[in-house]
Design an enzyme around this catalytic site. Structure first.
Site, PDB file in Angstrom:
ATOM      1  N   GLU A   1     -17.782  17.401   5.511  1.00 35.82           N
ATOM      2  CA  GLU A   1     -17.524  16.386   6.537  1.00 35.82           C
ATOM      3  C   GLU A   1     -16.043  16.040   6.715  1.00 35.82           C
ATOM      4  O   GLU A   1     -15.667  15.466   7.741  1.00 35.82           O
ATOM      5  CB  GLU A   1     -18.284  15.106   6.194  1.00 35.82           C
ATOM      6  CG  GLU A   1     -19.773  15.160   6.489  1.00 35.82           C
ATOM      7  CD  GLU A   1     -20.051  15.287   7.980  1.00 35.82           C
ATOM      8  OE1 GLU A   1     -19.647  14.396   8.741  1.00 35.82           O
ATOM      9  OE2 GLU A   1     -20.665  16.284   8.378  1.00 35.82           O
TER      10      GLU A   1
ATOM     11  N   HIS B   1      -6.936  -0.300  -1.666  1.00 33.39           N
ATOM     12  CA  HIS B   1      -6.503   0.422  -2.869  1.00 33.39           C
ATOM     13  C   HIS B   1      -7.691   1.143  -3.511  1.00 33.39           C
ATOM     14  O   HIS B   1      -8.021   0.860  -4.664  1.00 33.39           O
ATOM     15  CB  HIS B   1      -5.923  -0.560  -3.886  1.00 33.39           C
ATOM     16  CG  HIS B   1      -4.825  -1.449  -3.392  1.00 33.39           C
ATOM     17  ND1 HIS B   1      -4.447  -2.611  -4.031  1.00 33.39           N
ATOM     18  CD2 HIS B   1      -3.985  -1.338  -2.319  1.00 33.39           C
ATOM     19  CE1 HIS B   1      -3.434  -3.187  -3.393  1.00 33.39           C
ATOM     20  NE2 HIS B   1      -3.142  -2.440  -2.330  1.00 33.39           N
TER      21      HIS B   1
ATOM     22  N   HIS C   1      -0.125   3.623  -4.400  1.00 33.95           N
ATOM     23  CA  HIS C   1      -0.390   2.281  -3.884  1.00 33.95           C
ATOM     24  C   HIS C   1      -1.758   2.224  -3.193  1.00 33.95           C
ATOM     25  O   HIS C   1      -2.625   1.470  -3.607  1.00 33.95           O
ATOM     26  CB  HIS C   1       0.726   1.831  -2.933  1.00 33.95           C
ATOM     27  CG  HIS C   1       0.556   0.424  -2.462  1.00 33.95           C
ATOM     28  ND1 HIS C   1       1.594  -0.463  -2.340  1.00 33.95           N
ATOM     29  CD2 HIS C   1      -0.557  -0.259  -2.075  1.00 33.95           C
ATOM     30  CE1 HIS C   1       1.131  -1.631  -1.915  1.00 33.95           C
ATOM     31  NE2 HIS C   1      -0.171  -1.531  -1.744  1.00 33.95           N
TER      32      HIS C   1
ATOM     33  N   HIS D   1      -5.887  -1.809   5.272  1.00 38.63           N
ATOM     34  CA  HIS D   1      -5.205  -1.293   4.073  1.00 38.63           C
ATOM     35  C   HIS D   1      -5.998  -1.681   2.837  1.00 38.63           C
ATOM     36  O   HIS D   1      -6.500  -2.809   2.756  1.00 38.63           O
ATOM     37  CB  HIS D   1      -3.797  -1.897   4.010  1.00 38.63           C
ATOM     38  CG  HIS D   1      -3.123  -1.731   2.678  1.00 38.63           C
ATOM     39  ND1 HIS D   1      -2.860  -0.494   2.128  1.00 38.63           N
ATOM     40  CD2 HIS D   1      -2.666  -2.640   1.772  1.00 38.63           C
ATOM     41  CE1 HIS D   1      -2.253  -0.659   0.964  1.00 38.63           C
ATOM     42  NE2 HIS D   1      -2.135  -1.943   0.721  1.00 38.63           N
TER      43      HIS D   1
ATOM     44  N   GLU E   1       2.054  -7.611   4.245  1.00 36.12           N
ATOM     45  CA  GLU E   1       2.157  -6.305   4.905  1.00 36.12           C
ATOM     46  C   GLU E   1       2.087  -6.429   6.433  1.00 36.12           C
ATOM     47  O   GLU E   1       1.830  -5.444   7.123  1.00 36.12           O
ATOM     48  CB  GLU E   1       1.048  -5.360   4.418  1.00 36.12           C
ATOM     49  CG  GLU E   1       0.991  -5.162   2.924  1.00 36.12           C
ATOM     50  CD  GLU E   1       2.172  -4.377   2.334  1.00 36.12           C
ATOM     51  OE1 GLU E   1       3.131  -4.062   3.084  1.00 36.12           O
ATOM     52  OE2 GLU E   1       2.134  -4.105   1.129  1.00 36.12           O
TER      53      GLU E   1
END
Ligand code: 13P
Ligand code: ZN
Length: 271
Positions: A169, A141, A210, A139, A116
């Site tokens: 919040e 998951h 994803h 990044h 990525e």
């Protein structure tokens, strides 16, 4: 030369990858992190003239020429970073041509940076254009965010409103809302370009079915954004099917923006 394993940036990377694995945000090789570093941070630990090898970046990152990044390796497991940082991480510098990364440390087994990298470097460029202090792209998951992208209308307005409504919040932590991408093939320049475009406006971008991208000036900031979105998505997934007895209204959200002086997405509220 000091031992690079004692560098503060290395400690930050190891702590976050380890923590995120334990939280279940990064199964197997899931997730990737890039941390931009100044030459002055790196120089006490590395001979910056000693390039171990070069790796193609796959796109033109000339805007970042001369910049240093500590990046997780492709196919590498976050759970293993702590025991073997030199195999699972790499420290690269973008060469003047922009299409080459110079490896200065790491990827000891002949490995390479995350698949990525386009989404990371393009997002760094996008964030630096709106916040020159940005250093981190992260990044992962996380379960509930991922689940929500499978069952919720995936427009930025709809997703943001739902996340804001789940807990007090949310709007305080991400008043600009969250960016959303449809399902796309990952690891491509196309998803990198789409993510970076969203990053000009949002610090959080959801990839449908994803995961999530977050950014920040520090690892804490990027991680804090992601864990807050994940918490709100968790609230949604555990109670959306139940009668909603008590809710946060748009008037309540407006009151929060006034109390905390937030620069929020006004068109995301129905007032
Ligand atoms: P990498 O192992 O190449 O970092 O890929 C993991 C991932 O999360 C892809 O989106
Ligand atoms: Zn991923």
């Amino acid at each position: 030369m000091k031992d690079i394993l004692t560098a503060p940036f290395m400690g930050e990377m190891i702590r976050h990858t380890t923590n995120m694995y334990r939280l279940g945000y990064d199964e197997r090789n899931g997730g990737n992190i890039s941390l931009m570093l100044d030459e002055s941070e790196v120089a006490p630990y590395l001979d910056t003239a000693n390039v171990l090898r070069t790796i193609p970046t796959g796109f033109d990152a000339a805007v970042l020429a001369g910049k240093y990044f500590l990046v997780t390796g492709t196919g590498k497991y976050f759970k293993n970073v702590e025991v073997d940082p030199e195999t699972n991480l790499g420290l690269i510098r973008i060469a003047p041509d922009g299409v080459t990364a110079e490896l200065l440390w790491g990827y000891k087994d002949g490995g390479s940076f995350t698949s990525e990298l386009p989404a990371h470097l393009m997002s760094h460029i996008a964030r630096l254009s709106v916040d020159p202090e940005n250093r981190v792209i992260m990044h992962c998951h996380p379960d509930y965010t991922l689940a929500m992208t499978g069952v919720h209308e995936m427009t930025e307005r709809a997703v943001t409103r739902t996340l804001w409504q789940q807990m007090t919040e949310s709007i305080v932590v991400f008043p600009e809302g969250v960016g959303v991408l449809p399902w796309m093939v990952c690891g491509t320049n196309a998803i990198g370009e789409a993510t970076a475009e969203k990053m000009k406006q949002y610090r959080i971008v959801l990839w449908t079915l994803h995961g999530i991208y977050g950014c920040g000036r520090t690892m804490d900031e990027a991680f804090g954004l992601i864990e807050t979105v994940e918490k709100a998505a968790k609230q949604y997934m555990i109670k959306a099917h139940l009668p909603q007895v008590n809710v946060i209204t748009d008037a309540d959200l407006l009151a929060l923006t006034e109390r905390f002086n937030l620069n929020y997405r006004k068109d995301f509220l129905d007032l």
